[in-house]
Motif scaffolding. Structure first.
Motif, PDB file in Angstrom:
ATOM      1  N   GLY A   1       1.047   4.049  -3.013  1.00  0.00           N
ATOM      2  CA  GLY A   1       0.600   5.390  -2.648  1.00  0.00           C
ATOM      3  C   GLY A   1      -0.793   5.389  -2.047  1.00  0.00           C
TER       4      GLY A   1
ATOM      5  N   TYR B   1      -6.461   0.876  -6.511  1.00  0.00           N
ATOM      6  CA  TYR B   1      -6.014  -0.511  -6.372  1.00  0.00           C
ATOM      7  C   TYR B   1      -6.107  -1.183  -7.733  1.00  0.00           C
TER       8      TYR B   1
ATOM      9  N   LYS C   1       0.511   9.576  -7.631  1.00  0.00           N
ATOM     10  CA  LYS C   1       0.509   8.162  -8.028  1.00  0.00           C
ATOM     11  C   LYS C   1      -0.883   7.682  -8.439  1.00  0.00           C
ATOM     12  N   PHE C   2      -1.878   8.549  -8.332  1.00  0.00           N
ATOM     13  CA  PHE C   2      -3.285   8.232  -8.682  1.00  0.00           C
ATOM     14  C   PHE C   2      -3.921   7.226  -7.725  1.00  0.00           C
ATOM     15  N   SER C   3      -3.088   6.429  -7.050  1.00  0.00           N
ATOM     16  CA  SER C   3      -3.524   5.663  -5.877  1.00  0.00           C
ATOM     17  C   SER C   3      -4.839   4.902  -5.983  1.00  0.00           C
TER      18      SER C   3
ATOM     19  N   SER D   1      -2.861  11.953  -4.876  1.00  0.00           N
ATOM     20  CA  SER D   1      -1.419  12.140  -5.026  1.00  0.00           C
ATOM     21  C   SER D   1      -1.020  11.883  -6.470  1.00  0.00           C
TER      22      SER D   1
ATOM     23  N   GLU E   1       0.833  -1.206   0.000  1.00  0.00           N
ATOM     24  CA  GLU E   1       0.000   0.000   0.000  1.00  0.00           C
ATOM     25  C   GLU E   1       0.866   1.254   0.000  1.00  0.00           C
ATOM     26  N   LYS E   2       2.030   1.135   0.668  1.00  0.00           N
ATOM     27  CA  LYS E   2       2.924   2.292   0.672  1.00  0.00           C
ATOM     28  C   LYS E   2       3.501   2.529  -0.715  1.00  0.00           C
ATOM     29  N   GLU E   3       3.916   1.427  -1.356  1.00  0.00           N
ATOM     30  CA  GLU E   3       4.495   1.544  -2.688  1.00  0.00           C
ATOM     31  C   GLU E   3       3.493   2.126  -3.670  1.00  0.00           C
TER      32      GLU E   3
END
Lengths: 368, 238
Positions: free
Chosen positions: A202, B88, B84-86, B82, A198-200
């Motif tokens: 973001g 899953y 990174k678009f974040s 962010s 989850e950290k990788e």
């Protein structure tokens, strides 16, 4: 609460959609226990031996047939002279050569004493030791049986009994050990990897900005692995019980409770690792080296702690799996109740609280 | 009405001063650009405003709430995306929406209704059950933004939301930003694309931990007597 349930559902989807994770979760434990069960065994069975019988009388033949019928040995060759001994070892088919001196039987009766020489292949020192031990046992047994008919001036009858593991089966040793190792590995490694992921990605930042509390995030991440580790523990016990015949003499409820406690400990270690690991790679390596190797080497699983130098013994006492293995052996083999293992249990509880405390503290610092 | 007020914000990492006495205010409903070179202290400031980091000192209010004492209320009232678009990658479009919406406490019915509307608006209805990893980057970015404002926050923080995206998609993304601003959502955006600075109502330019300039793009251009924001930036950074 609803948020947490949704979080856990999401976590299960991650696990079920990733074949690699599934293989690690369920394939590795089963492969490992079968490997340990069938390959890494210290039991002696059908060990090849050769016999140099210079006497060839009734007594030596009786001893030889006793050796064969014990089930530990198979006679590969009957030698005729000392010169052949070296060659037979070099061929590698034989682990031990038994030499009866000339006139063995006659001497035994006339002087009350005769010589037999046991020569073992000590390139594998442990096996050599055990084979020599077993052989001496069989021969002494025979001599003792003679003493019953002959009137010997002094004699001591030794009655051996290997309590809790009468047949000295190594599976009795490794099932508790492998359970500790796998639970440690699965619980700690998988949680630390999944948090590091989850950290990788973001996504951890998004979760931390959201109204979810850190404790909810941790519980959400850990809960699925708690269940999966429990399934693992049960399958190891089932394989141990049905395939390798390891008994469960004590209370099953107590055994499962202690197992849950150990899983919690491993999970909290996993969280602790994830607070320092920024990448999945790091989390995996850290879990491997910090958890798996010590569990194998320093927990008394493979090597007895009592034989180690004192400084190493001190380190061993700091290894949580050591206590879990003691507990599991106690419950499964001896049928011990909580009364006799409360000390070990308490130590595990203290370890768990310590790791959880550390993780919570670190999790907060990480937010800075 | 001021939706963000920052007074004397200082953030130190040991001896290094990342934010050196920042003072600024953001009006409700405006698109506020937060510019600066890498290492100028933008990210540190946005992390403090979103609660990911604590300031060393200073008085800060976000959405009317104090960042030291009312973090819970702040969290409910902001959105964050962010660079990174974040999302899953192993979950589908709808699963991502549903998960993030549930984190903010939206009910099942609300999620269902709003997500259908959203997918229609983004023209992604046929991709409702596709995994995120099968979608192109531009779509992921738009979806990530829509999810960040799905719970109707008062403010949305965007940390370099257009990094690594092609110019056409960037243009379309800014239309979404304006759309959000028209709904009354305040947009706080960091970027290092100077053409994007022109789209903001007001911009602040950070340099070495301090705010070097803060005004509308037009005023800044006339102040420095240049034609575009790029030149404004070059003059300040020098």
């Amino acid at each position: 609460m609803k948020e947490l349930v949704n979080f856990i559902k999401k976590e299960f989807k991650h696990i079920l959609r990733d074949t690699r994770t599934l293989v690690i979760l369920f394939g590795i434990p089963i492969i490992q226990i079968l490997l340990f069960g069938y390959v890494i065994t210290t039991d002696i069975k059908d060990a090849g031996i050769a016999i140099l019988d210079l006497s060839k009388d009734q007594t030596t033949q009786d001893i030889t047939s006793k050796l064969i019928s014990s089930g530990y040995f198979v006679i590969h060759k009957n030698l005729n002279s000392y010169d052949e001994i070296e060659a037979v070892f070099k061929q590698g088919e034989v682990k031990e050569v038994i030499v009866f001196e000339e006139n063995f039987g006659k001497k035994l009766i006339a002087t009350n004493s005769a010589n037999v020489q046991l020569i073992a292949d000590a390139t594998d020192a442990n096996t050599a030791n055990i084979i020599v031990m077993y052989t001496s046992g069989v021969i002494l047994d025979y001599v003792n049986s003679l003493n019953k008919t002959i009137d010997a001036p002094f004699k001591v009858d030794i009655n051996e009994r290997m309590l809790y593991n009468e047949e000295l089966k190594s599976s009795f040793m490794f099932v508790p050990g492998i359970m500790a190792m796998i639970l440690m590995l699965i619980s700690a490694m998988m949680t630390s990897i999944s948090i590091a992921r989850e950290k990788e990605l973001g996504t951890m930042e998004i979760l931390l900005v959201s109204p979810l509390k850190p404790i909810q995030i941790i519980i959400g991440k850990v809960a699925p692995y708690l269940l999966l580790s429990l399934i693992n523990a049960i399958s190891i016990l089932l394989i141990g019980y049905f395939i390798f015949g390891v008994p469960i003499n004590g209370s099953l409820v107590l055994l499962m409770s202690e197992t849950m406690l150990f899983i919690l400990l491993a999970l909290s270690l996993g969280i602790l690792i994830s607070t320092v690991a920024k990448t999945q790679q790091f989390a995996m390596m850290a879990s491997m080296f910090a958890l798996m190797l010590p569990t194998m080497l320093l927990s008394g699983f493979v090597y007895p702690v009592e034989n180690m130098p004192v400084w190493l013994q001190v380190i061993c006492h700091l290894m949580p799996p050591k206590y879990f293995i003691t507990i599991v052996k106690g419950i499964m083999l001896k049928g011990t109740g909580l009364f006799f293992i409360w000390k070990e249990t308490l130590i595990l509880v203290v370890f768990t609280l310590f790791f959880i405390g550390m993780s919570v503290k670190k999790f907060k610092i990480r937010l800075e | 009405m001021k939706i963000i007020t920052v007074k004397n914000l200082v953030k130190k990492f040991g001896d290094f001063i990342a934010n050196d006495n920042l003072n600024f205010e953001v009006e409700k409903g405006e698109v506020f650009g937060f510019l600066g070179a890498n290492g100028a202290g933008k990210t540190t400031a946005i992390r403090i405003l979103t609660g990911l980091s604590k300031p060393t000192s200073g008085e800060i209010k976000v959405a009317g709430f104090d960042i030291y004492k009312q973090t819970e209320q702040i969290k409910r009232n902001i959105g964050y995306m962010s660079q990174k678009f974040s999302l899953y990658e192993d979950l589908t479009v709808f699963e991502n929406i549903r998960f993030y919406a549930s984190v903010y406490g939206l009910s099942k019915n609300e999620i269902k209704q709003k997500s259908e509307n959203l997918l229609v608006k983004l023209e992604m209805t046929t991709y409702r059950n596709s995994l995120i990893k099968s979608l192109p980057l531009g779509w992921r970015q738009k979806l990530a933004f829509s999810i960040a404002i799905f719970h109707n926050p008062k403010i949305v923080f965007l940390d370099e939301p257009t990094g690594g995206v092609d110019p056409i998609t960037r243009r379309m993304f800014w239309e979404l930003i304006y759309d959000a601003a028209n709904q009354g959502i305040t947009v706080f955006v960091t970027t290092h694309y100077m053409d994007e600075a022109e789209y903001c109502n007001r911009v602040s330019i950070m340099d070495k931990g301090k705010i070097a300039a803060l005004d509308t793009p037009e005023n800044l251009k006339s102040l420095f007597n240049v034609k575009n924001m790029d030149e404004v930036f070059v003059k300040i950074a020098r």
